[in-house]
Design a protein around this motif. Structure first.
Motif, short mmCIF file in Angstrom:
data_model
loop_
_atom_site.label_atom_id
_atom_site.label_comp_id
_atom_site.label_asym_id
_atom_site.label_seq_id
_atom_site.Cartn_x
_atom_site.Cartn_y
_atom_site.Cartn_z
N ASP A 169 -15.16 -10.82 -0.99
CA ASP A 169 -15.98 -10.46 0.14
C ASP A 169 -17.41 -10.90 -0.13
O ASP A 169 -18.07 -10.40 -1.03
CB ASP A 169 -15.91 -8.94 0.33
CG ASP A 169 -16.51 -8.47 1.63
OD1 ASP A 169 -17.26 -9.24 2.26
OD2 ASP A 169 -16.24 -7.32 2.02
N ARG A 229 -20.03 -10.54 1.76
CA ARG A 229 -21.09 -9.72 2.36
C ARG A 229 -21.99 -9.13 1.29
O ARG A 229 -21.56 -8.84 0.19
CB ARG A 229 -20.49 -8.58 3.19
CG ARG A 229 -19.74 -9.06 4.41
CD ARG A 229 -19.13 -7.91 5.16
NE ARG A 229 -18.20 -7.19 4.26
CZ ARG A 229 -17.95 -5.89 4.36
NH1 ARG A 229 -18.49 -5.15 5.30
NH2 ARG A 229 -17.09 -5.32 3.53
N LYS A 261 -24.18 -6.21 -0.34
CA LYS A 261 -24.26 -4.75 -0.42
C LYS A 261 -25.70 -4.32 -0.74
O LYS A 261 -26.23 -3.41 -0.13
CB LYS A 261 -23.29 -4.26 -1.49
CG LYS A 261 -23.45 -2.81 -1.89
CD LYS A 261 -22.94 -1.88 -0.85
CE LYS A 261 -23.01 -0.44 -1.37
NZ LYS A 261 -22.80 0.53 -0.34
N CYS A 262 -26.33 -4.95 -1.73
CA CYS A 262 -27.69 -4.62 -2.15
C CYS A 262 -28.46 -5.92 -2.36
O CYS A 262 -27.87 -6.95 -2.63
CB CYS A 262 -27.69 -3.88 -3.49
SG CYS A 262 -26.50 -2.56 -3.68
N THR A 283 -26.37 -8.40 -4.40
CA THR A 283 -25.12 -7.88 -4.95
C THR A 283 -24.11 -7.95 -3.82
O THR A 283 -24.27 -7.29 -2.80
CB THR A 283 -25.27 -6.42 -5.42
OG1 THR A 283 -26.32 -6.36 -6.38
CG2 THR A 283 -23.98 -5.91 -6.03
N ARG A 284 -23.11 -8.79 -3.99
CA ARG A 284 -22.07 -8.95 -2.97
C ARG A 284 -20.95 -7.95 -3.23
O ARG A 284 -20.75 -7.50 -4.35
CB ARG A 284 -21.53 -10.37 -2.99
CG ARG A 284 -22.61 -11.38 -2.68
CD ARG A 284 -22.09 -12.80 -2.68
NE ARG A 284 -23.18 -13.74 -2.53
CZ ARG A 284 -23.79 -14.01 -1.38
NH1 ARG A 284 -23.40 -13.43 -0.28
NH2 ARG A 284 -24.79 -14.87 -1.34
N TYR A 285 -20.22 -7.61 -2.16
CA TYR A 285 -19.08 -6.70 -2.33
C TYR A 285 -18.09 -7.30 -3.32
O TYR A 285 -17.56 -6.62 -4.16
CB TYR A 285 -18.41 -6.42 -0.99
CG TYR A 285 -19.16 -5.41 -0.16
CD1 TYR A 285 -18.99 -4.05 -0.37
CD2 TYR A 285 -20.05 -5.81 0.83
CE1 TYR A 285 -19.68 -3.12 0.38
CE2 TYR A 285 -20.74 -4.89 1.59
CZ TYR A 285 -20.55 -3.54 1.36
OH TYR A 285 -21.24 -2.62 2.11
N TRP A 335 -19.64 -5.85 -6.53
CA TRP A 335 -19.68 -4.41 -6.34
C TRP A 335 -18.32 -3.75 -6.58
O TRP A 335 -18.22 -2.76 -7.28
CB TRP A 335 -20.19 -4.11 -4.93
CG TRP A 335 -20.36 -2.67 -4.65
CD1 TRP A 335 -19.50 -1.85 -3.97
CD2 TRP A 335 -21.46 -1.83 -5.03
NE1 TRP A 335 -20.00 -0.57 -3.91
CE2 TRP A 335 -21.21 -0.54 -4.54
CE3 TRP A 335 -22.64 -2.07 -5.72
CZ2 TRP A 335 -22.08 0.51 -4.74
CZ3 TRP A 335 -23.51 -1.02 -5.92
CH2 TRP A 335 -23.23 0.26 -5.43
N TYR A 336 -17.25 -4.31 -5.99
CA TYR A 336 -15.92 -3.71 -6.15
C TYR A 336 -15.49 -3.71 -7.61
O TYR A 336 -14.78 -2.81 -8.04
CB TYR A 336 -14.89 -4.45 -5.31
CG TYR A 336 -15.04 -4.29 -3.82
CD1 TYR A 336 -15.42 -3.08 -3.26
CD2 TYR A 336 -14.82 -5.36 -2.97
CE1 TYR A 336 -15.56 -2.93 -1.89
CE2 TYR A 336 -14.97 -5.23 -1.59
CZ TYR A 336 -15.33 -4.00 -1.06
OH TYR A 336 -15.48 -3.88 0.29
N THR A 342 -18.10 -0.98 -9.71
CA THR A 342 -18.06 0.42 -9.30
C THR A 342 -16.78 1.09 -9.78
O THR A 342 -16.80 2.24 -10.17
CB THR A 342 -18.18 0.59 -7.77
OG1 THR A 342 -17.15 -0.15 -7.14
CG2 THR A 342 -19.53 0.15 -7.28
N CYS A 351 -27.03 1.40 -5.86
CA CYS A 351 -27.87 0.20 -5.91
C CYS A 351 -29.13 0.47 -6.73
O CYS A 351 -29.64 -0.43 -7.41
CB CYS A 351 -28.25 -0.24 -4.50
SG CYS A 351 -26.88 -0.91 -3.55
#
Length: 158
Positions: A38, A40, A42-43, A55-57, A64-65, A68, A76
């Motif tokens: 993804d 997109r 995120k931060c 920071t991309r998903y 991020w995925y 986390t 973030c």
């Protein structure tokens, strides 16, 4: 009864003929599909050297995925704490590492060091991920040091 027996015999004969003439389809290797991720954002923030870091998903392998779930970093603001400092390690090929520290005060003060890893290029080193023209991959992972599995402790509230 004779009618049922005749139909059963005919069905059995047909199944035998068909099974003998059926050929198995040759197996072909499945095409290699790039790992979906993804893109997109995120931060996002800027470091002191003026780099715009996103920071991309991402996926379960980076972004991020990834961190986390695997490393228990869920805010973030935790990333910003490290990214607002100077680069600690730079390989001069777009791989940057920023270090940070989380401190808990109280009757039993404790601290944990963590690192945020950034790929500041359009593609990852192995070429599997591409952010697109004019974009950067961004944060690929973040983790805590000296912790089991590099997973940040719950008290750090990262």
């Amino acid at each position: 009864m004779k009618r049922i027996a005749g139909m059963a015999t005919a069905a059995l004969a047909l199944a035998t003929v068909l099974s003998g003439t059926a050929h198995a389809a040759p197996t072909r290797p499945l095409p290699v599909v790039p790992h979906p991720w993804d893109q997109r954002v995120k931060c996002q923030t800027d470091d002191p050297d003026g780099r715009h870091i996103v920071t991309r998903y991402g996926s379960s392998e980076l972004g991020w995925y990834h961190f986390t779930g695997r490393h228990n970093i869920k805010k973030c603001s935790s990333l910003y704490a490290a990214l607002h400092g100077r680069v600690d390690r730079d390989d001069h090929h777009g791989h940057l590492e920023y270090d940070g520290v989380v401190i808990e005060t109280g009757p039993r003060p404790r601290q944990v060091k963590f690192t945020v890893v950034v790929q500041y290029t359009r593609k990852t080193t192995d070429g599997r991920y591409d952010a697109g023209r004019g974009q950067k991959i961004g944060v690929i992972t973040a983790y805590c040091h000296n912790q089991p599995g590099n997973k940040c402790p719950a008290w750090a509230k990262m």
